[in-house]
Design a protein around this motif. Structure first.
Motif, PDB file in Angstrom:
ATOM      1  N   ASP A  67       0.946   3.555   2.265  1.00  0.00           N
ATOM      2  CA  ASP A  67       0.876   5.035   2.606  1.00  0.00           C
ATOM      3  C   ASP A  67       0.080   5.741   0.820  1.00  0.00           C
ATOM      4  O   ASP A  67      -0.640   6.913   1.412  1.00  0.00           O
ATOM      5  CB  ASP A  67       1.347   6.512   2.788  1.00  0.00           C
ATOM      6  CG  ASP A  67       1.993   5.963   4.060  1.00  0.00           C
ATOM      7  OD1 ASP A  67       1.373   5.261   5.155  1.00  0.00           O
ATOM      8  OD2 ASP A  67       3.792   6.401   4.437  1.00  0.00           O
ATOM      9  N   GLY A  68      -0.681   4.625   0.118  1.00  0.00           N
ATOM     10  CA  GLY A  68      -2.081   5.266  -0.759  1.00  0.00           C
ATOM     11  C   GLY A  68      -1.050   5.569  -1.931  1.00  0.00           C
ATOM     12  O   GLY A  68      -1.702   6.415  -3.073  1.00  0.00           O
ATOM     13  N   LYS A  69       0.485   5.777  -2.165  1.00  0.00           N
ATOM     14  CA  LYS A  69       0.634   6.687  -2.719  1.00  0.00           C
ATOM     15  C   LYS A  69       1.408   5.901  -3.681  1.00  0.00           C
ATOM     16  O   LYS A  69       2.181   6.599  -4.392  1.00  0.00           O
ATOM     17  CB  LYS A  69       1.576   7.465  -1.994  1.00  0.00           C
ATOM     18  CG  LYS A  69       1.697   8.950  -0.809  1.00  0.00           C
ATOM     19  CD  LYS A  69       2.814   9.376   0.112  1.00  0.00           C
ATOM     20  CE  LYS A  69       1.490   9.984   1.278  1.00  0.00           C
ATOM     21  NZ  LYS A  69       2.773  11.153   2.027  1.00  0.00           N
ATOM     22  N   VAL A  70       1.994   4.937  -3.643  1.00  0.00           N
ATOM     23  CA  VAL A  70       2.453   3.862  -4.763  1.00  0.00           C
ATOM     24  C   VAL A  70       1.619   3.675  -6.471  1.00  0.00           C
ATOM     25  O   VAL A  70       0.426   3.791  -6.090  1.00  0.00           O
ATOM     26  CB  VAL A  70       2.396   2.683  -4.373  1.00  0.00           C
ATOM     27  CG1 VAL A  70       3.736   1.355  -4.789  1.00  0.00           C
ATOM     28  CG2 VAL A  70       3.766   2.118  -3.114  1.00  0.00           C
ATOM     29  N   PRO A  71       2.160   4.134  -7.114  1.00  0.00           N
ATOM     30  CA  PRO A  71       1.732   4.147  -8.670  1.00  0.00           C
ATOM     31  C   PRO A  71       1.321   3.372  -9.270  1.00  0.00           C
ATOM     32  O   PRO A  71       1.772   2.363  -8.704  1.00  0.00           O
ATOM     33  CB  PRO A  71       3.162   5.701  -9.580  1.00  0.00           C
ATOM     34  CG  PRO A  71       3.900   4.772  -8.677  1.00  0.00           C
ATOM     35  CD  PRO A  71       3.656   4.886  -7.106  1.00  0.00           C
TER      36      PRO A  71
ATOM     37  N   SER B  29     -11.504   3.177   0.707  1.00  0.00           N
ATOM     38  CA  SER B  29     -10.858   4.031   1.758  1.00  0.00           C
ATOM     39  C   SER B  29     -10.255   4.154   3.289  1.00  0.00           C
ATOM     40  O   SER B  29     -10.478   4.811   3.769  1.00  0.00           O
ATOM     41  CB  SER B  29     -11.568   6.034   2.097  1.00  0.00           C
ATOM     42  OG  SER B  29     -13.050   5.924   1.736  1.00  0.00           O
TER      43      SER B  29
ATOM     44  N   TYR C  44       0.777  -1.044  -0.079  1.00  0.00           N
ATOM     45  CA  TYR C  44      -0.015  -0.088  -0.014  1.00  0.00           C
ATOM     46  C   TYR C  44       0.901   1.310  -0.111  1.00  0.00           C
ATOM     47  O   TYR C  44      -0.175   2.226  -0.804  1.00  0.00           O
ATOM     48  CB  TYR C  44      -1.039  -0.287   0.910  1.00  0.00           C
ATOM     49  CG  TYR C  44      -2.249   0.888   1.061  1.00  0.00           C
ATOM     50  CD1 TYR C  44      -2.962   1.626   0.614  1.00  0.00           C
ATOM     51  CD2 TYR C  44      -2.076   1.745   2.447  1.00  0.00           C
ATOM     52  CE1 TYR C  44      -3.850   1.915   0.374  1.00  0.00           C
ATOM     53  CE2 TYR C  44      -2.161   2.755   2.638  1.00  0.00           C
ATOM     54  CZ  TYR C  44      -3.367   3.354   1.305  1.00  0.00           C
ATOM     55  OH  TYR C  44      -4.555   4.859   1.720  1.00  0.00           O
TER      56      TYR C  44
ATOM     57  N   THR D  68      -3.092   5.381  -7.862  1.00  0.00           N
ATOM     58  CA  THR D  68      -1.884   5.613  -6.518  1.00  0.00           C
ATOM     59  C   THR D  68      -3.022   3.981  -6.696  1.00  0.00           C
ATOM     60  O   THR D  68      -3.800   3.707  -6.167  1.00  0.00           O
ATOM     61  CB  THR D  68      -1.663   6.070  -5.956  1.00  0.00           C
ATOM     62  OG1 THR D  68      -3.306   6.556  -5.262  1.00  0.00           O
ATOM     63  CG2 THR D  68      -0.920   7.389  -6.604  1.00  0.00           C
ATOM     64  N   THR D  69      -1.904   3.406  -5.170  1.00  0.00           N
ATOM     65  CA  THR D  69      -2.734   2.126  -4.467  1.00  0.00           C
ATOM     66  C   THR D  69      -4.002   2.727  -3.004  1.00  0.00           C
ATOM     67  O   THR D  69      -4.382   2.138  -2.960  1.00  0.00           O
ATOM     68  CB  THR D  69      -1.718   1.653  -3.768  1.00  0.00           C
ATOM     69  OG1 THR D  69      -0.870   2.565  -2.442  1.00  0.00           O
ATOM     70  CG2 THR D  69      -0.562   0.880  -4.281  1.00  0.00           C
ATOM     71  N   ALA D  70      -4.378   4.329  -3.250  1.00  0.00           N
ATOM     72  CA  ALA D  70      -5.146   4.957  -2.422  1.00  0.00           C
ATOM     73  C   ALA D  70      -6.142   4.602  -3.571  1.00  0.00           C
ATOM     74  O   ALA D  70      -7.298   4.337  -2.521  1.00  0.00           O
ATOM     75  CB  ALA D  70      -4.877   5.814  -1.945  1.00  0.00           C
ATOM     76  N   ASP D  71      -6.447   4.704  -5.176  1.00  0.00           N
ATOM     77  CA  ASP D  71      -7.303   4.672  -6.070  1.00  0.00           C
ATOM     78  C   ASP D  71      -8.141   3.193  -6.076  1.00  0.00           C
ATOM     79  O   ASP D  71      -8.798   3.171  -6.137  1.00  0.00           O
ATOM     80  CB  ASP D  71      -6.842   5.548  -6.958  1.00  0.00           C
ATOM     81  CG  ASP D  71      -6.412   6.671  -6.642  1.00  0.00           C
ATOM     82  OD1 ASP D  71      -7.822   7.450  -6.272  1.00  0.00           O
ATOM     83  OD2 ASP D  71      -5.370   6.412  -7.358  1.00  0.00           O
TER      84      ASP D  71
END
Length: 607
Positions: free
Chosen positions: A167-171, A186, A165, A179-182
């Protein structure tokens, strides 16, 4: 990118602890009411599947990874999985078993983890091989497997692993703006059998893009097979968070565009209520928990090899070309390492073959014993697994002594006898259970011997946990029978028993609500002479259920009928009943429990 937030492999072994804590067609006369009904024309021919046309065969790493057998995992639990060991098994498979059809080398869990269980991911959140376990990478391993004329398999858990993950910033690879946040919800809700991954949110197209990136990586590496594990509903989990049907569909879609055919296998203990989904989106599905014992051998009879006799029947009509019921690894190749007797090893292999399960061994192929080789390379038994016959089912109730069978396209029958009891016992297969009478020629598949003609039945003395496997070719005549519908007004219902509609049943109805004392008595069952008759019982039962069956005023026997898979499918078993010349009664008594619903009985006109 590396994470140590959860011990995936040890957690996977908890399945075994949880398990320890939980402890063939009818030949009949057509009822007059249905004579002359129109029948549907033949269904349009379907193109043969390019993947999983037959159950796959090969080797998998997990059995040896998970075992505490001396010497297998010298560097700690699950340390067996290394590039060197995979290549060693690849070479042995090519040399010893490839010519018999074993052509998959499947790398199971742990290839992206170091020996202290730290997971590794690339800059796009995709699993990356551990450099100590696989110093030359996964493509190099696949290349070697392919050089031997074999297929390469790999493994993943379902969902976005927590360690990926970032922090959800991994493309996400090849998905600008994602990104992983997408790709996840949530609230970071978890999924899979170990809750070690975040659930993917397919309302956002980025989730599909992430699956696409994983599939493309495997295709680029040259993998032909993917085991997707921890899938629900199943894997001892239920509820919305653990419903991974959308994930499986996404994987099918991703594989279709990755440029390489990849067999998609699902694990473990999949929910039979979603069998249509598994069949639509994948090529195989584990119907049960792990076969491994997580002990000082690979497996044991009680944990959970013997469970499959109860669990397999429900799935029998779900399998076919393109998708198969997976009973798990077939660890029969080395008695000492497997932890089984010779009789148990033969029964194990027999059940897998008649169920058309994938035949993949988890044994050390470099150390097969001579008996193990004879089991794994018996061409006649392998043919039972690989031919075009339907999956076999029990033709008798599922007690300690069982008969299973299926009809083959050439008119012969595959017949298996099992003694699951802890002491020797005789087991009899009556030809009447298969709809014919008289002589039949019998071929013993394990001993590769013709046994000649047997009239009306075959009886074999079997050791504890023993089996025999035959091809039976009828030489007599079709059995003449009379059907008696359970819902007929002349019958007697008591307790809660009642008539209900049933599209799958012969008369469009059945008798159900047979519980806590509910009884069905079928009256005026007529035969010409005294004798012991093989009576077929057509029934419906979404789970295995017991019922006491008796004729006239005799003492009944409680018999467990195997599951038919759901409450909309009818199957049959045969029971032996003493009938007298003239009129008889046959009673189904639920006793203090819950019995299957009864469709009809089919009685031979002669013994």
């Amino acid at each position: 990118m590396r994470s140590s937030s959860y011990p995936v492999l040890p957690t996977r072994a908890l399945r075994a602890m949880v398990v320890l804590a939980l402890t063939a067609g009818i030949a009949t006369t057509v009822p007059a009411a249905h004579a002359g009904q129109a029948t549907a024309g033949p269904a349009p021919a379907k193109a043969a599947p390019t993947v999983a046309a037959k159950p796959y065969m090969g080797w998998s790493s997990w059995s040896m990874q998970s075992s505490k057998y001396p010497g297998l995992n010298p560097d700690g639990d699950y340390s067996y999985l290394t590039e060197a060991n995979v290549l060693k098994q690849t070479d042995a498979l090519a040399a010893k078993l490839k010519k018999y059809g074993y052509d998959h080398v499947n790398i199971d869990a742990g290839w992206w983890m170091d020996k202290s269980w730290k997971t590794g991911f690339d800059q796009y959140g995709r699993q990356t091989p551990d450099p100590v376990r696989f110093p030359h990478g996964m493509k190099s391993v696949a290349d070697h497997i392919h050089s031997k004329g074999l297929k390469a398999g790999i493994y993943l858990p379902v969902g976005l692993e927590k360690g990926a993950y970032g922090d959800g910033k991994v493309p996400v690879w090849n998905a600008p703006g994602c990104t992983t946040a997408d790709v996840v919800y949530s609230d970071l809700r978890t999924t899979n059998g170990w809750d070690n991954a975040y659930k993917l949110n397919f309302d956002n197209p980025c989730a599909q893009k992430y699956i696409d990136s994983q599939a493309q990586q495997f295709a680029d590496w040259g993998y032909d097979f993917l085991k997707l594990d921890g899938v629900g509903p199943g894997s001892f989990k239920s509820g919305d968070n653990y419903n991974n049907v959308a994930d499986v569909a996404a994987w099918q879609k991703a594989i279709a565009t990755a440029g390489r055919p990849i067999h998609l296998e699902l694990s473990w203990s999949l929910d039979i209520g979603h069998a249509a989904d598994w069949k639509q989106y994948s090529n195989g599905w584990r119907i049960d928990t792990d076969v491994e014992c997580y002990c000082n051998t690979l497996v044991t009879w009680e944990n959970s090899v013997n469970d499959r006799w109860d669990d397999a029947p429900a799935w029998s009509r779900k399998a076919g070309p393109g998708g198969w019921n997976d009973l798990d690894a077939i660890d029969v190749g080395n008695g000492e390492m497997d932890g089984l007797t010779k009789a148990e090893r033969q029964s194990y292999m027999t059940l897998w073959a008649i169920n058309k399960s994938p035949l993949f061994t988890g044994d050390d192929i470099t150390k097969l014993d001579s008996y193990g080789v004879s089991l794994l390379t018996n061409k006649e038994v392998i043919a039972v697994d690989q031919n075009d016959s339907p999956v076999a089912r029990p033709v008798t109730p599922v007690g300690d002594q069982q008969v299973w069978g299926t009809k083959n396209p050439d008119g012969s029958y595959t017949v298996a006898l099992f003694n699951l009891g802890d002491a020797p016992a005789s087991v009899t297969a009556d030809w009447a259970s298969f709809g014919f009478t008289g002589n039949a020629t019998v071929r013993d598949l394990w001993n590769k011997t013709d046994l000649g003609a047997h009239k009306n039945r075959i009886t074999e003395a079997l050791p504890a946990h023993g089996s025999r496997l035959f091809t039976v070719k009828p030489g007599g005549s079709a059995l003449t029978t009379t059907s008696y519908e359970a819902e007929a007004t002349a019958n007697t219902l008591s307790g809660n028993a009642s008539v209900a509609g049933c599209d799958a049943c012969s008369g469009g109805k059945k008798v159900g609500n047979l519980y806590t004392g509910g009884k069905l008595r079928i009256n005026d069952v007529t035969v010409k002479k005294d004798g012991i008759y093989t009576v077929k019982v057509a029934y419906v039962s979404g789970d295995p259920r017991s019922v006491t069956v008796l004729s006239n005023n005799g003492n009944g026997t409680s018999l467990k009928f195997p599951s038919t898979g759901d409450w909309g499918t009818a199957e049959t078993v045969s029971v032996r009943l003493a009938l007298k010349a003239g009129s008889n009664t046959v009673t189904f008594d639920s006793g203090s429990g819950y019995a299957p619903d009864i469709d009809r009985i089919v009685v031979p006109q002669s013994v």
